[in-house]
Design a protein around this motif. Structure first.
Motif, PDB file in Angstrom:
ATOM      1  N   ILE A  18     -49.597  53.566 -66.458  1.00 54.16           N
ATOM      2  CA  ILE A  18     -48.163  52.770 -66.827  1.00 54.16           C
ATOM      3  C   ILE A  18     -48.703  51.464 -67.477  1.00 54.16           C
ATOM      4  O   ILE A  18     -49.680  50.720 -66.851  1.00 54.16           O
ATOM      5  CB  ILE A  18     -47.616  52.705 -65.532  1.00 54.16           C
ATOM      6  N   SER A  19     -47.793  51.023 -68.409  1.00 54.08           N
ATOM      7  CA  SER A  19     -47.929  49.767 -68.971  1.00 54.08           C
ATOM      8  C   SER A  19     -47.848  48.676 -68.184  1.00 54.08           C
ATOM      9  O   SER A  19     -47.029  48.733 -67.136  1.00 54.08           O
ATOM     10  CB  SER A  19     -47.318  49.443 -70.277  1.00 54.08           C
ATOM     11  N   THR A  20     -48.199  47.604 -68.577  1.00 52.80           N
ATOM     12  CA  THR A  20     -48.373  46.224 -67.578  1.00 52.80           C
ATOM     13  C   THR A  20     -46.761  45.679 -67.439  1.00 52.80           C
ATOM     14  O   THR A  20     -46.348  45.090 -66.422  1.00 52.80           O
ATOM     15  CB  THR A  20     -49.241  45.228 -67.882  1.00 52.80           C
ATOM     16  N   ASP A  21     -45.915  46.107 -68.242  1.00 52.84           N
ATOM     17  CA  ASP A  21     -44.572  45.669 -68.418  1.00 52.84           C
ATOM     18  C   ASP A  21     -43.800  46.717 -67.721  1.00 52.84           C
ATOM     19  O   ASP A  21     -42.540  46.481 -68.026  1.00 52.84           O
ATOM     20  CB  ASP A  21     -44.091  45.097 -69.853  1.00 52.84           C
ATOM     21  N   PHE A  22     -44.097  47.760 -67.251  1.00 54.64           N
ATOM     22  CA  PHE A  22     -43.278  48.961 -66.637  1.00 54.64           C
ATOM     23  C   PHE A  22     -42.481  49.601 -67.732  1.00 54.64           C
ATOM     24  O   PHE A  22     -41.510  50.333 -67.311  1.00 54.64           O
ATOM     25  CB  PHE A  22     -42.740  48.513 -65.479  1.00 54.64           C
ATOM     26  N   GLN A  23     -42.700  49.422 -69.017  1.00 57.18           N
ATOM     27  CA  GLN A  23     -41.755  50.076 -70.034  1.00 57.18           C
ATOM     28  C   GLN A  23     -42.479  51.575 -70.784  1.00 57.18           C
ATOM     29  O   GLN A  23     -41.617  52.029 -71.131  1.00 57.18           O
ATOM     30  CB  GLN A  23     -41.629  49.095 -71.188  1.00 57.18           C
TER      31      GLN A  23
END
Length: 471
Positions: A154-159
């Motif tokens: 999962i990307s660090t910005d949760f997108q």
């Protein structure tokens, strides 16, 4: 399955170096991790970073070879695919005496390590991406079989997310592949995917490998990821922390997940969907869930929403909470017996007609359930055929043994004779060959009726002498 030994990892790196040198070269190689069947390396090539998976050569020789080669073929089909939420594959083939897969390198963290940080308002978007990946694979006739937070980055910005690790993926309809529930090395655990995220029918081999099994497994595993995102902890975490595989397996089979937060309105639609996906019974799960339900951000007018809910029937509102309870199991058993024996009754009426009226007496609620058929060839005598359905327990709780017996009784009483001798005649089960079961039971009852008629005929007209005797 234990991780590969360091000596083998060293050997795999040497094979990888030879492969890279023969296919364009490389700038650097770094060891990342090793599982039970392969080692992962981070490789800088001229055209970018790659995650390269190098398999244990033993998987491609002897007994495991056929299944390993089939799974490699599946990954080869995914080279240059067009799904943004599925990890990209650049190379998948045999090389240097083993198999090597080059994939997109993704340094995002595992979802399993970020569950407590994912904001609620990101869950719908992330689940939509996961469903897109699973549906993309379904469209290619491929089932992942090991969807879980550890295999999702999962990307660090949760997108954004990426679904990784297709090492145990297979085709839906590969009739030659019989590894529905074994490890990728053919030894070790008695199942392929992680037990914690395996549906009951998959973990315990309750169903044959079919489209139905794989679709049900997809819904279950995607629902388990949704559960974890909502609850901010792993499915069956208590059992996992105890490190007892038997307790984990029992939880998969019998424990219904729940949400303990005090805000009932928080993600209520998502909670309901997760629980429907985690329904223990495969047929019930497939009747309750569809991919369109994961469109959380889609806004329908209230009338359309109500119409959609009602189209599925009202039964699902309480279905999940009862799916593993005694009440739910009793309901399924009773429904099954009713369905089977009503069809048997229809067959017997068609055979006997008005010349020999058939009456059916039922007690489905008891165990054994009792279903009796009575006929009265003469005024002085009644023939009662009893069918006892004894349900099993545990993993086989949806299977039963049927026994049958028949007695000559007074026409004034249709109650069951206490000395009716019963004999086992067939095994039956919910969802298993119902047409054949109906035919077998109807034939058995018809056989007993025929024997009774022959004995009555042999009395020479005084059938009352048979009262109290078995057919």
């Amino acid at each position: 399955m234990p991780a590969l030994e360091q000596e083998l990892v060293k050997n795999l790196k040497e094979r990888l170096v030879k492969h890279l040198e023969s296919t364009g070269g490389y700038e650097s190689i770094d060891f990342v991790d090793a599982g039970g069947s392969a080692a992962i390396f981070k490789v800088q090539r001229n055209d970018g970073l790659r995650a390269v998976k190098v398999f244990n050569p033993n998987l491609f020789f002897g007994a495991p070879a056929a299944a390993s080669k089939r799974r490699l073929d599946v990954q080869r089909r995914l080279i240059d695919h067009k799904c943004p939420s599925l990890i990209q594959t650049y190379f998948a083939d045999e090389s240097q005496g083993t198999a090597i897969i080059e994939m997109e390198f993704n340094d995002w963290p595992q979802l399993s390590k970020q569950l407590g940080k994912v904001p609620d308002d990101a869950i719908g978007r992330l689940m939509g991406q996961l469903v897109d990946a699973v549906k993309y694979l379904e469209g290619m006739n491929i089932v992942h079989r090991d969807i879980k937070p550890e295999n999702i980055h999962i990307s660090t910005d949760f997108q954004e997310l990426k679904l990784l690790d297709l090492g145990v993926a297979r085709e839906f309809d590969n009739s030659d592949e019989n590894d529905a529930a074994i490890t990728d090395a053919g030894v070790g655990r008695p199942f392929l995917a992680t037990a914690q995220y395996s549906s009951p029918e998959y973990l315990f081999r309750l169903d044959e490998p079919t489209d139905k099994l794989w679709k049900g497994l997809n819904f279950y595993q995607v629902g388990a990821v949704l559960h974890d995102l909502i609850k901010k902890e792993a499915l069956f975490q208590y059992e996992i922390l105890l490190e007892n595989r038997w307790l984990v397996a029992r939880a998969v089979l019998t424990k219904q997940p729940s949400f303990s937060d005090t805000d009932a309105k928080r993600l209520s639609a998502e909670k309901a969907l997760a629980l429907r996906c985690l329904t223990k019974d495969l047929d019930t799960r497939l009747s309750l869930v569809g991919w369109d339900e994961f469109q959380f951000n889609k806004i329908d007018d209230p009338l359309t929403t109500l119409k959609t809910k009602l189209s599925k029937g009202l039964g699902h509102l309480g279905e999940v909470s009862k799916s593993t309870s005694t009440a739910r199991l009793a309901y399924e058993r009773q429904e099954y017996c009713t369905r089977i024996f009503e069809r048997v009754r229809t067959e017997l009426i068609a055979a006997c007609g008005t010349e020999l009226p058939v009456t059916m007496i039922t007690d489905y609620a008891s165990n054994p359930a009792n279903i009796a058929f009575t006929v009265s060839p003469e005024k002085s005598i009644l023939v009662r055929i009893d069918c006892d359905v004894s349900w099993k327990s545990g993993v086989y709780e949806k299977s039963a043994l049927m026994e049958a017996g028949a007695m000559f009784q007074s026409n004034s009483s249709a109650a069951r004779h206490p000395e009716t001798p019963m004999k086992a005649c067939l095994e039956m089960g919910i969802g298993a060959a119902e047409d054949e079961t109906v035919t077998a039971i109807a034939n058995k009852v018809a056989e007993l009726v025929g024997l009774a008629l022959s004995r009555i005929e042999a009395t020479g007209g005084d059938a009352s002498t048979l009262q109290g005797t078995s057919v």
